[in-house]
Design an enzyme around this catalytic site. Structure first.
Site, short mmCIF file in Angstrom:
data_model
loop_
_atom_site.label_atom_id
_atom_site.label_comp_id
_atom_site.label_asym_id
_atom_site.label_seq_id
_atom_site.Cartn_x
_atom_site.Cartn_y
_atom_site.Cartn_z
N GLY A 10 0.83 -1.20 0.00
CA GLY A 10 0.00 0.00 0.00
C GLY A 10 0.87 1.25 0.00
O GLY A 10 0.56 2.23 0.69
N TYR A 40 -14.42 -2.70 10.42
CA TYR A 40 -13.08 -2.13 10.30
C TYR A 40 -12.31 -2.27 11.61
O TYR A 40 -11.15 -2.70 11.62
CB TYR A 40 -13.18 -0.66 9.91
CG TYR A 40 -11.85 0.05 9.86
CD1 TYR A 40 -10.90 -0.27 8.89
CD2 TYR A 40 -11.52 1.02 10.80
CE1 TYR A 40 -9.66 0.36 8.85
CE2 TYR A 40 -10.29 1.66 10.76
CZ TYR A 40 -9.37 1.33 9.79
OH TYR A 40 -8.15 1.96 9.76
#
Length: 250
Positions: free
Chosen positions: A13, A150
């Site tokens: 990422g 999350y």
């Protein structure tokens, strides 16, 4: 400066936000860097910014097969790996009634399964005294509205940083975690939050932070740099929270 001089590093990422800024700081400290991403535009932009000295690869964190391929690419490029910052992830905030099984699985695949099997795939590649930094979140500690999935993924990653620290200590692999609070990144664009709502959302989030503002990718990258470097060699299974005091308001 040379806090990471010659260190062979991987940042997942790493084409935007915290990962991109961390890659820049690693390079400034003398590291050799491989970054991954999934968005073709971000990959192309990062490659143009970094130039040929940085290998930019496409890698979907949700795919176990891709993690194996990535580990092999790292081995082919470096031989061994000194530092891994596992930063790739997605952040989806929805009320309980809006979640589907497919969406739930996708969040866990990207945020938990991917990092877990990447570490497994990298086991033969890690150099002695390798440092792994996992990007978690203060959401692992805060029961924020709409963050159920999350937060659960980040709590799992935080737990992983401790359990795998114990398991891999004998191999010389050191694992730690960085837990950012709200950070000013392109997150909203990925979530598709309407423009008209962003300003109010920003104010609502900032109101939960004692310092009164969002953090910056640079501020998180500084903590990652410390955990990646030999300066933190006596830190194992620990967590650095970078949140402007957000956890004070639990």
């Amino acid at each position: 400066m040379s806090r990471l001089q010659g260190k062979r590093t991987l940042i997942t990422g790493g084409t935007s936000g915290i990962g991109l800024e961390t890659a820049k700081q690693f390079l400034a400290e003398g590291a050799r860097v491989i970054v991954t991403g999934v968005n073709p535009d971000s990959i192309a932009k990062a490659q143009a910014e970094f130039g040929p000295e940085v290998l930019v690869l496409r890698a979907d964190s949700a795919s176990v097969a891709t993690q194996k391929d990535l580990a092999q690419a790292v081995k082919n490029h470096y031989g061994q790996l000194d530092v891994a910052f596992l930063n790739a992830g997605i952040s989806v905030w929805l009320p309980l009634e809006d979640w589907t099984e497919e969406m739930f699985d996708r969040s866990f695949d990207v945020n938990v399964k991917g990092p877990y099997f990447l570490i497994q795939s990298l086991l033969p590649v890690f150099a002695p005294s390798a440092s792994v930094v996992l990007n978690t979140s203060v959401s692992a500690h805060v029961g924020a509205d709409r963050s159920s999935v999350y937060a659960a993924t980040k709590a799992a990653v935080l737990s992983m940083s401790k359990t795998l620290s114990t398991e891999l200590l004998g191999r010389g692999v050191r694992i730690n975690a960085v837990s950012p609070g709200p950070i000013d990144t392109p997150l909203y664009d990925k979530l598709g939050i309407p423009e008209a709502y962003r300003e109010q959302l920003n104010k609502d989030i900032a109101a939960t932070i004692p310092l009164g503002r969002f953090g910056t990718p640079e501020e998180v990258a500084k903590a990652v740099l410390y955990l990646a470097s030999d300066e933190s060699r006596w830190s194992i299974g620990t967590e650095i929270v970078v949140d402007g005091g957000r956890l004070l308001n639990r």
